[in-house]
Design a protein around this motif. Structure first.
Motif, mmCIF file in Angstrom:
data_model
loop_
_atom_site.group_PDB
_atom_site.id
_atom_site.type_symbol
_atom_site.label_atom_id
_atom_site.label_comp_id
_atom_site.label_asym_id
_atom_site.label_seq_id
_atom_site.Cartn_x
_atom_site.Cartn_y
_atom_site.Cartn_z
ATOM 1 N N GLU A 1 0.842 -1.198 0.000
ATOM 2 C CA GLU A 1 0.000 0.000 0.000
ATOM 3 C C GLU A 1 0.877 1.249 0.000
ATOM 4 O O GLU A 1 2.096 1.157 0.146
ATOM 5 C CB GLU A 1 -0.901 0.004 1.242
ATOM 6 C CG GLU A 1 -1.759 -1.233 1.394
ATOM 7 C CD GLU A 1 -2.840 -1.361 0.335
ATOM 8 O OE1 GLU A 1 -3.241 -0.333 -0.236
ATOM 9 O OE2 GLU A 1 -3.289 -2.495 0.078
ATOM 10 N N LEU A 2 0.252 2.404 -0.123
ATOM 11 C CA LEU A 2 0.999 3.661 -0.127
ATOM 12 C C LEU A 2 1.788 3.879 1.153
ATOM 13 O O LEU A 2 2.849 4.496 1.137
ATOM 14 C CB LEU A 2 0.055 4.848 -0.345
ATOM 15 C CG LEU A 2 -0.563 4.971 -1.719
ATOM 16 C CD1 LEU A 2 -1.528 6.150 -1.759
ATOM 17 C CD2 LEU A 2 0.514 5.134 -2.774
ATOM 18 N N ASP A 3 1.266 3.367 2.274
ATOM 19 C CA ASP A 3 1.919 3.599 3.563
ATOM 20 C C ASP A 3 2.629 2.361 4.115
ATOM 21 O O ASP A 3 3.024 2.334 5.278
ATOM 22 C CB ASP A 3 0.902 4.120 4.576
ATOM 23 C CG ASP A 3 -0.246 3.142 4.812
ATOM 24 O OD1 ASP A 3 -0.369 2.152 4.060
ATOM 25 O OD2 ASP A 3 -1.031 3.380 5.748
ATOM 26 N N THR A 4 2.830 1.344 3.285
ATOM 27 C CA THR A 4 3.559 0.153 3.729
ATOM 28 C C THR A 4 4.995 0.553 4.084
ATOM 29 O O THR A 4 5.684 1.156 3.261
ATOM 30 C CB THR A 4 3.576 -0.919 2.615
ATOM 31 O OG1 THR A 4 2.233 -1.297 2.324
ATOM 32 C CG2 THR A 4 4.380 -2.138 3.037
ATOM 33 N N PRO A 5 5.460 0.236 5.290
ATOM 34 C CA PRO A 5 6.824 0.612 5.697
ATOM 35 C C PRO A 5 7.863 -0.295 5.022
ATOM 36 O O PRO A 5 8.128 -1.400 5.472
ATOM 37 C CB PRO A 5 6.813 0.444 7.216
ATOM 38 C CG PRO A 5 5.747 -0.577 7.460
ATOM 39 C CD PRO A 5 4.726 -0.416 6.366
ATOM 40 N N LEU A 6 8.449 0.193 3.946
ATOM 41 C CA LEU A 6 9.309 -0.626 3.095
ATOM 42 C C LEU A 6 10.583 -1.096 3.785
ATOM 43 O O LEU A 6 11.023 -2.226 3.564
ATOM 44 C CB LEU A 6 9.649 0.149 1.818
ATOM 45 C CG LEU A 6 8.438 0.597 0.991
ATOM 46 C CD1 LEU A 6 8.884 1.483 -0.166
ATOM 47 C CD2 LEU A 6 7.656 -0.604 0.482
#
Length: 87
Positions: free
Chosen positions: A23-28
């Motif tokens: 998702e846009l806010d997935t902590p990569l």
């Protein structure tokens, strides 16, 4: 759109094509999807997609922590580089 292209790139390059849960806010970094060396792959991809100049001062984990952070960085650079071109 940059968000979709970036999501596809990350899925292809780092997740064997798997987009589920990305998702846009997935902590990569926290999820070990990307590491510090991968930032430069992302920088090259973003430069190719946006034609923006991403300087060394912009290359730090905070700007690459999530897809949203990278899109925000590009939006900010676009704004700044457009302002600089008209000044």
């Amino acid at each position: 759109m940059l968000k979709e292209k970036l999501t596809d790139f990350i899925a292809t390059q780092f997740l064997d094509g798997e987009r589920d849960g990305l998702e846009l806010d997935t902590p990569l970094f926290e999820l070990n999807i990307v590491d510090s060396a991968a930032i430069f792959d992302l920088v090259d991809f973003l430069k190719a997609q946006t034609n923006l100049n991403i300087g060394m001062q912009d290359i730090h984990p905070g700007n690459f922590a999530t897809i949203a952070a990278m899109v925000s960085l590009c939006d900010s650079l676009q704004h700044n580089q457009t302002q600089g071109a008209t000044a």
